[in-house]
Design a protein around this motif. Structure first.
Motif, short mmCIF file in Angstrom:
data_model
loop_
_atom_site.label_atom_id
_atom_site.label_comp_id
_atom_site.label_asym_id
_atom_site.label_seq_id
_atom_site.Cartn_x
_atom_site.Cartn_y
_atom_site.Cartn_z
N ILE A 95 0.82 -1.22 0.00
CA ILE A 95 0.00 0.00 0.00
C ILE A 95 0.85 1.27 0.00
CG2 ILE A 95 -1.66 1.33 1.37
CD1 ILE A 95 -2.69 -1.45 2.43
N GLU A 96 1.93 1.25 0.75
CA GLU A 96 2.72 2.46 1.01
C GLU A 96 3.13 3.26 -0.23
OE1 GLU A 96 6.00 3.96 4.23
OE2 GLU A 96 5.64 1.82 3.97
N PRO A 97 3.56 2.63 -1.33
CA PRO A 97 3.93 3.43 -2.51
C PRO A 97 2.77 4.25 -3.09
CG PRO A 97 4.74 1.18 -2.73
CD PRO A 97 3.85 1.21 -1.53
N HIS A 98 1.54 3.91 -2.73
CA HIS A 98 0.37 4.61 -3.27
C HIS A 98 -0.13 5.71 -2.32
CE1 HIS A 98 0.16 1.65 -6.48
NE2 HIS A 98 0.44 0.76 -5.54
N LEU A 99 0.53 5.87 -1.18
CA LEU A 99 0.14 6.89 -0.20
C LEU A 99 0.82 8.22 -0.52
CD1 LEU A 99 0.43 4.85 3.14
CD2 LEU A 99 -1.60 5.22 1.74
N ASP A 100 0.16 9.30 -0.16
CA ASP A 100 0.77 10.62 -0.35
C ASP A 100 1.13 11.25 1.00
OD1 ASP A 100 -1.71 11.23 0.69
OD2 ASP A 100 -2.26 12.67 -0.87
N ARG A 101 1.09 10.46 2.04
CA ARG A 101 1.42 10.94 3.39
C ARG A 101 1.91 9.77 4.22
NH1 ARG A 101 -4.96 11.86 4.12
NH2 ARG A 101 -4.55 12.70 2.10
N PRO A 102 2.56 10.04 5.35
CA PRO A 102 3.04 8.94 6.20
C PRO A 102 1.88 8.20 6.89
CG PRO A 102 3.76 11.09 7.05
CD PRO A 102 2.98 11.35 5.82
N TRP A 103 2.13 6.95 7.27
CA TRP A 103 1.11 6.14 7.94
C TRP A 103 0.54 6.82 9.17
CZ3 TRP A 103 -1.60 2.57 5.83
CH2 TRP A 103 -1.06 1.70 4.89
N LEU A 104 1.35 7.58 9.89
CA LEU A 104 0.87 8.24 11.11
C LEU A 104 -0.25 9.25 10.83
CD1 LEU A 104 4.22 8.78 13.05
CD2 LEU A 104 2.37 7.18 13.60
N GLU A 105 -0.34 9.72 9.60
CA GLU A 105 -1.38 10.67 9.24
C GLU A 105 -2.61 10.00 8.62
OE1 GLU A 105 0.20 13.88 6.86
OE2 GLU A 105 1.93 14.10 8.19
N ILE A 106 -2.58 8.68 8.54
CA ILE A 106 -3.71 7.92 7.99
C ILE A 106 -4.57 7.46 9.16
CG2 ILE A 106 -4.40 5.86 6.68
CD1 ILE A 106 -2.82 7.70 4.90
N SER A 107 -5.87 7.67 9.06
CA SER A 107 -6.78 7.23 10.12
C SER A 107 -6.73 5.71 10.23
CB SER A 107 -8.19 7.72 9.78
OG SER A 107 -9.13 6.70 9.78
N PRO A 108 -6.88 5.18 11.45
CA PRO A 108 -6.87 3.71 11.59
C PRO A 108 -8.01 3.04 10.82
CG PRO A 108 -7.02 4.80 13.75
CD PRO A 108 -6.97 5.87 12.72
N ILE A 109 -9.12 3.74 10.62
CA ILE A 109 -10.21 3.18 9.84
C ILE A 109 -9.78 3.01 8.38
CG2 ILE A 109 -12.51 3.64 8.87
CD1 ILE A 109 -12.62 2.65 11.75
N GLU A 110 -9.25 4.07 7.79
CA GLU A 110 -8.80 3.98 6.40
C GLU A 110 -7.66 2.96 6.26
OE1 GLU A 110 -9.71 7.19 7.55
OE2 GLU A 110 -11.50 7.22 6.29
N HIS A 111 -6.79 2.91 7.26
CA HIS A 111 -5.69 1.93 7.26
C HIS A 111 -6.27 0.51 7.21
CE1 HIS A 111 -1.48 0.95 9.14
NE2 HIS A 111 -1.81 0.09 8.21
N GLY A 112 -7.24 0.24 8.09
CA GLY A 112 -7.87 -1.07 8.12
C GLY A 112 -8.60 -1.40 6.82
N VAL A 113 -9.29 -0.42 6.26
CA VAL A 113 -10.01 -0.64 4.99
C VAL A 113 -9.00 -0.96 3.88
CG1 VAL A 113 -11.43 0.43 3.21
CG2 VAL A 113 -12.00 0.79 5.61
N MET A 114 -7.89 -0.25 3.85
CA MET A 114 -6.89 -0.51 2.82
C MET A 114 -6.25 -1.88 3.01
SD MET A 114 -5.21 3.21 1.97
CE MET A 114 -5.00 3.81 3.63
N TRP A 115 -6.06 -2.30 4.27
CA TRP A 115 -5.58 -3.66 4.53
C TRP A 115 -6.55 -4.68 3.95
CZ3 TRP A 115 -3.84 -4.24 10.35
CH2 TRP A 115 -2.49 -3.83 10.50
N ILE A 116 -7.85 -4.49 4.22
CA ILE A 116 -8.86 -5.42 3.71
C ILE A 116 -8.80 -5.47 2.18
CG2 ILE A 116 -11.34 -5.78 3.44
CD1 ILE A 116 -11.64 -4.83 6.38
#
Length: 176
Positions: A95-116
């Motif tokens: 996922i990380e190469p497709h992010l425009d910000r660091p993981w710390l700035e990603i909401s845990p909900i969006e993080h979990g959805v992207m994991w799914i």
């Protein structure tokens, strides 16, 4: 007592349509499939893992006791919850190469959805990529921030050709 004002009719909220969507565009609970329900419960579990660092087995036990879990696809829930936690490092790397910000700035909900989404793209070839994408957008709408679904859509749309290249190309060729 003729001086009394007539009582005004009660103010009811407008009735929602019966299209299967709430006023915010999210699927109503009654219209969700077993797998959609499983994704919702898995997301709640992944949130517990991301925020509280709770172990997967504890989350699993807790979640199975929640109201409505009996209507979910338990096998798909197991695959998502345990699979996402087990493959967290690999999923983050995808996922990380497709992010425009660091993981710390990603909401845990969006993080979990992207994991799914990443997990289903990689490990659930029986689920069409468009279904994965649409289900993840719905999860982000239901549980995430105001525009979180747009971010999830962009990231997973960027990831899909990498993990489901033949399927994505065939789908796009049909539209051309």
């Amino acid at each position: 007592m003729s001086d009394q004002q007539p009582t005004s009719p009660s103010k009811r909220p407008p009735r929602q349509s019966r299209t299967g969507l709430t006023s915010t565009g999210v699927k109503k609970a009654a219209s969700k499939s077993d797998r959609s329900r499983a994704r919702g419960f898995a997301l709640q579990g992944l949130y517990q893992h991301l925020v509280g660092r709770n172990p997967a087995d504890d989350i699993d036990t807790f979640t199975r006791d929640l109201l409505g879990f009996n209507k979910a696809d338990a096998a798909h829930f197991d695959a998502l919850l345990h699979g996402c936690i087990e493959h967290a490092t690999e999923l983050n790397a995808l996922i990380e190469p497709h992010l425009d910000r660091p993981w710390l700035e990603i909401s845990p909900i969006e993080h979990g959805v992207m994991w799914i989404g990443a997990y289903e793209f990689k490990f659930c070839p029986d689920v069409p990529w468009r279904v994965v994408l649409n289900e993840c957008i719905e999860l982000a709408k239901e549980f995430g921030g105001t525009d979180g679904h747009k971010y999830v859509n962009g990231v997973l749309n960027g990831l899909a050709p990498q993990l489901r290249s033949a399927e994505v190309q065939a789908d796009r060729a049909k539209k051309a």
